[in-house]
Scaffold this motif. Structure first.
Motif, PDB file in Angstrom:
ATOM      1  N   ALA A   1       0.833  -1.206   0.000  1.00  0.00           N
ATOM      2  CA  ALA A   1       0.000   0.000   0.000  1.00  0.00           C
ATOM      3  C   ALA A   1       0.870   1.260   0.000  1.00  0.00           C
ATOM      4  N   TYR A   2       1.977   1.222   0.724  1.00  0.00           N
ATOM      5  CA  TYR A   2       2.842   2.397   0.796  1.00  0.00           C
ATOM      6  C   TYR A   2       3.465   2.691  -0.568  1.00  0.00           C
ATOM      7  N   LEU A   3       3.951   1.655  -1.243  1.00  0.00           N
ATOM      8  CA  LEU A   3       4.563   1.855  -2.549  1.00  0.00           C
ATOM      9  C   LEU A   3       3.521   2.252  -3.600  1.00  0.00           C
ATOM     10  N   ASP A   4       2.288   1.790  -3.436  1.00  0.00           N
ATOM     11  CA  ASP A   4       1.210   2.250  -4.310  1.00  0.00           C
ATOM     12  C   ASP A   4       0.985   3.750  -4.116  1.00  0.00           C
ATOM     13  N   GLU A   5       1.058   4.190  -2.871  1.00  0.00           N
ATOM     14  CA  GLU A   5       0.896   5.620  -2.576  1.00  0.00           C
ATOM     15  C   GLU A   5       2.043   6.429  -3.188  1.00  0.00           C
ATOM     16  N   VAL A   6       3.257   5.917  -3.090  1.00  0.00           N
ATOM     17  CA  VAL A   6       4.413   6.582  -3.708  1.00  0.00           C
ATOM     18  C   VAL A   6       4.230   6.619  -5.222  1.00  0.00           C
ATOM     19  N   SER A   7       3.833   5.515  -5.814  1.00  0.00           N
ATOM     20  CA  SER A   7       3.643   5.440  -7.269  1.00  0.00           C
ATOM     21  C   SER A   7       2.585   6.415  -7.762  1.00  0.00           C
ATOM     22  N   SER A   8       1.572   6.650  -6.938  1.00  0.00           N
ATOM     23  CA  SER A   8       0.490   7.550  -7.348  1.00  0.00           C
ATOM     24  C   SER A   8       0.959   8.995  -7.479  1.00  0.00           C
TER      25      SER A   8
ATOM     26  N   GLY B   1       4.502  10.454 -17.501  1.00  0.00           N
ATOM     27  CA  GLY B   1       5.666  10.105 -18.298  1.00  0.00           C
ATOM     28  C   GLY B   1       6.861   9.604 -17.511  1.00  0.00           C
ATOM     29  N   VAL B   2       6.744   9.539 -16.185  1.00  0.00           N
ATOM     30  CA  VAL B   2       7.840   9.053 -15.342  1.00  0.00           C
ATOM     31  C   VAL B   2       7.513   7.641 -14.890  1.00  0.00           C
ATOM     32  N   GLY B   3       8.465   6.727 -15.050  1.00  0.00           N
ATOM     33  CA  GLY B   3       8.269   5.340 -14.637  1.00  0.00           C
ATOM     34  C   GLY B   3       9.316   4.908 -13.638  1.00  0.00           C
ATOM     35  N   LEU B   4       8.901   4.125 -12.659  1.00  0.00           N
ATOM     36  CA  LEU B   4       9.836   3.599 -11.659  1.00  0.00           C
ATOM     37  C   LEU B   4      10.667   2.487 -12.280  1.00  0.00           C
ATOM     38  N   THR B   5      11.956   2.517 -12.050  1.00  0.00           N
ATOM     39  CA  THR B   5      12.818   1.433 -12.534  1.00  0.00           C
ATOM     40  C   THR B   5      13.440   0.661 -11.381  1.00  0.00           C
ATOM     41  N   SER B   6      13.513   1.293 -10.197  1.00  0.00           N
ATOM     42  CA  SER B   6      14.129   0.615  -9.063  1.00  0.00           C
ATOM     43  C   SER B   6      13.631   1.219  -7.758  1.00  0.00           C
TER      44      SER B   6
ATOM     45  N   ILE C   1      14.830   5.515  -4.680  1.00  0.00           N
ATOM     46  CA  ILE C   1      14.012   5.443  -5.883  1.00  0.00           C
ATOM     47  C   ILE C   1      14.838   5.852  -7.097  1.00  0.00           C
ATOM     48  N   THR C   2      14.731   5.057  -8.144  1.00  0.00           N
ATOM     49  CA  THR C   2      15.279   5.423  -9.447  1.00  0.00           C
ATOM     50  C   THR C   2      14.109   5.406 -10.412  1.00  0.00           C
TER      51      THR C   2
END
Length: 129
Positions: free
Chosen positions: A20-27, A32-37, A66-67
């Motif tokens: 849930a925390y990483l979903d919140e960060v991803s939101s 145009g920005v994508g998480l790679t790491s 985060i990358t």
């Protein structure tokens, strides 16, 4: 039974729902920005007086390195503003970086600091024990 209840409370006192925390960060990612790491690491507390690396930095219980990549220069300042609104946000540890070129794209690197507000506290009673 009382000892089992106490053990459950102690064992889950520092529990974070990372999905849930990483979903919140991803939101918070700009278009145009994508998480790679993503690398999650607990902040290890040692006994004795700890040397303060940055006295203006808030206390943290974990860090997320985060990358992210983008084909255009991302609006990192707006992203940081959005990150500041997530649960348990304790800041961004310097330095945050943006590197790249229009032909190869851009890479953003940052270290997100997470404070104890991210703990679930599922089994804590009203007294906070």
């Amino acid at each position: 039974v009382d000892e089992a209840i106490v053990a459950r409370s102690l064992g889950t006192a520092t529990e974070i729902d990372w999905r849930a925390y990483l979903d919140e960060v991803s939101s918070t990612l700009p278009d145009g920005v994508g998480l790679t790491s993503l690398v999650i690491a607990p902040v290890v507390v040692t006994e004795g007086a700890a040397e303060v690396e940055n006295p203006l930095q808030q206390a943290a219980v974990a860090t997320i390195t985060i990358t992210a990549t983008s084909v255009t220069v991302p609006d990192v300042e707006a992203w940081f503003d959005d990150l500041a609104g997530i649960t348990g946000f304790a800041g961004i540890a310097p330095p945050a970086t943006v590197a790249g070129s229009p032909t190869e794209g851009y890479v953003v690197g940052l270290q997100l600091l997470v404070n104890d507000e991210a703990y679930l506290a599922r089994f804590q009673n009203e007294a906070g024990e």
